[in-house]
Design a protein around this motif. Structure first.
Motif, short mmCIF file in Angstrom:
data_model
loop_
_atom_site.label_atom_id
_atom_site.label_comp_id
_atom_site.label_asym_id
_atom_site.label_seq_id
_atom_site.Cartn_x
_atom_site.Cartn_y
_atom_site.Cartn_z
N THR A 176 15.91 -23.53 27.87
CA THR A 176 15.55 -24.36 26.73
C THR A 176 14.27 -23.91 26.03
N ASP A 177 13.70 -22.78 26.46
CA ASP A 177 12.48 -22.28 25.83
C ASP A 177 12.72 -21.96 24.35
N THR A 178 11.68 -22.08 23.55
CA THR A 178 11.78 -21.83 22.11
C THR A 178 12.35 -20.45 21.81
N VAL A 179 11.86 -19.43 22.51
CA VAL A 179 12.31 -18.06 22.27
C VAL A 179 13.77 -17.91 22.64
N THR A 180 14.18 -18.52 23.75
CA THR A 180 15.57 -18.44 24.18
C THR A 180 16.49 -19.00 23.10
N LYS A 181 16.11 -20.14 22.56
CA LYS A 181 16.94 -20.77 21.51
C LYS A 181 17.03 -19.89 20.27
N GLN A 182 15.91 -19.23 19.93
CA GLN A 182 15.87 -18.43 18.70
C GLN A 182 16.56 -17.08 18.86
N LYS A 183 16.34 -16.45 20.00
CA LYS A 183 16.77 -15.06 20.18
C LYS A 183 18.11 -14.90 20.87
N CYS A 184 18.44 -15.82 21.77
CA CYS A 184 19.67 -15.66 22.56
C CYS A 184 20.87 -16.30 21.85
N LYS A 185 22.03 -15.79 22.20
CA LYS A 185 23.25 -16.28 21.58
C LYS A 185 24.08 -17.05 22.61
N GLY A 186 24.08 -18.37 22.47
CA GLY A 186 24.91 -19.18 23.35
C GLY A 186 24.27 -19.49 24.69
N LYS A 187 25.05 -20.11 25.56
CA LYS A 187 24.61 -20.56 26.87
C LYS A 187 24.32 -19.37 27.79
N LEU A 188 23.31 -19.54 28.65
CA LEU A 188 22.98 -18.49 29.61
C LEU A 188 23.88 -18.56 30.83
N THR A 189 24.33 -17.39 31.28
CA THR A 189 25.09 -17.28 32.53
C THR A 189 24.17 -16.71 33.59
N GLU A 190 24.08 -17.39 34.72
CA GLU A 190 23.14 -16.96 35.76
C GLU A 190 23.49 -15.57 36.28
N VAL A 191 22.45 -14.78 36.53
CA VAL A 191 22.59 -13.42 37.06
C VAL A 191 21.67 -13.30 38.28
N ALA A 192 22.18 -12.78 39.37
CA ALA A 192 21.36 -12.59 40.57
C ALA A 192 20.25 -11.60 40.26
N ALA A 193 19.06 -11.83 40.82
CA ALA A 193 17.93 -10.96 40.58
C ALA A 193 18.25 -9.51 40.94
N ALA A 194 19.04 -9.34 42.01
CA ALA A 194 19.39 -7.99 42.46
C ALA A 194 20.28 -7.27 41.45
N ASP A 195 20.97 -8.03 40.58
CA ASP A 195 21.90 -7.43 39.62
C ASP A 195 21.28 -7.18 38.25
N LEU A 196 19.99 -7.46 38.10
CA LEU A 196 19.32 -7.17 36.84
C LEU A 196 19.24 -5.66 36.64
N PRO A 197 19.19 -5.19 35.38
CA PRO A 197 19.07 -3.75 35.13
C PRO A 197 17.83 -3.16 35.80
N ALA A 198 17.92 -1.91 36.20
CA ALA A 198 16.80 -1.25 36.87
C ALA A 198 15.56 -1.26 36.00
N SER A 199 15.73 -1.09 34.69
CA SER A 199 14.58 -1.06 33.78
C SER A 199 13.87 -2.42 33.73
N THR A 200 14.65 -3.49 33.86
CA THR A 200 14.08 -4.84 33.87
C THR A 200 13.25 -5.04 35.13
N LYS A 201 13.83 -4.69 36.26
CA LYS A 201 13.12 -4.86 37.53
C LYS A 201 11.88 -3.97 37.59
N SER A 202 11.98 -2.76 37.03
CA SER A 202 10.84 -1.84 37.02
C SER A 202 9.71 -2.41 36.17
N TYR A 203 10.07 -3.01 35.03
CA TYR A 203 9.06 -3.60 34.14
C TYR A 203 8.32 -4.73 34.85
N ILE A 204 9.08 -5.58 35.54
CA ILE A 204 8.48 -6.71 36.24
C ILE A 204 7.57 -6.23 37.36
#
Length: 209
Positions: A47-75
């Protein structure tokens, strides 16, 4: 001498069983606390402001282990010691990740479909961070709603975010539900947390080592 040894071993066994029972109780308490925090994090990310503005539709949960390697590396590179509390993907493939930082504060991030960083969420921290509220201190409208709509359930955990919204974990047998209420005490929504939240699993594994 033999009798003394029997008494000694019985005493040690009793201490061991008491310790095990305490660990089991602590695990249940950890699970409930984690369930409330996780539900708050999920809703805050969705429900964050950015999520509402930038994302398209409802979020589907993704396991942390299944996030892209670039996402995990950034974090890992930018938020050392952070715990991923929530991660989800929208219809266009963008990822939303909610973090609990090492200092206890919360941060929400938006990533592009290829896993590269896009921007930080604007209001995530207010919604994901909870202050514990005792069941006896909950507004009468909340306890009354739970009594009327969750027969047989017991209030086990409750917390309030910086916006004043309440998250209440209720349990009946092995079923746990987390119910969100507005700052005024009005029902907002119900979520069913996973049976064993990821954070609680980690705590159990540490105890077992």
């Amino acid at each position: 001498m033999k009798k003394s040894l029997i008494i000694f071993f019985a005493f040690v066994s009793g201490l061991y069983l008491m310790s095990c029972n305490r660990d089991e109780v602590n695990t249940v308490e950890d699970d409930l606390t984690e369930s409330v925090q996780l539900s708050a994090a999920r809703i805050a990310a969705s429900t964050d402001t950015v999520t509402k503005q930038k994302c398209k539709g409802k979020l589907t949960e993704v396991a942390a282990a299944d996030l892209p390697a670039s996402t995990k590396s950034y974090i890992t590179a930018n938020y050392a010691g952070a715990e991923i509390q929530f991660s989800g993907k929208d219809a266009s493939g963008q990822f939303v990740v909610g973090l609990k930082l090492a200092d206890g504060t919360h941060k929400g991030l938006l990533f592009n479909a290829d896993g590269t960083f896009n921007k930080a969420l604007e209001k995530y921290g207010r919604g994901a961070k909870l202050t514990k509220v005792e069941a006896t201190a909950l507004p009468a409208s909340i306890t009354g709603y739970i009594t009327a709509n969750y027969a047989g359930y017991e209030i086990k955990r409750a917390g309030k975010n910086d916006a004043g919204e309440y998250f209440v974990a209720v349990k009946k047998d092995d079923t746990v539900k987390v119910v969100k209420f507005s700052a005024a005490g009005a029902f907002v929504e119900e979520t069913t947390p996973p049976a064993h939240p990821e954070g609680a699993k980690g705590k159990r594994s540490k105890k077992g080592k």
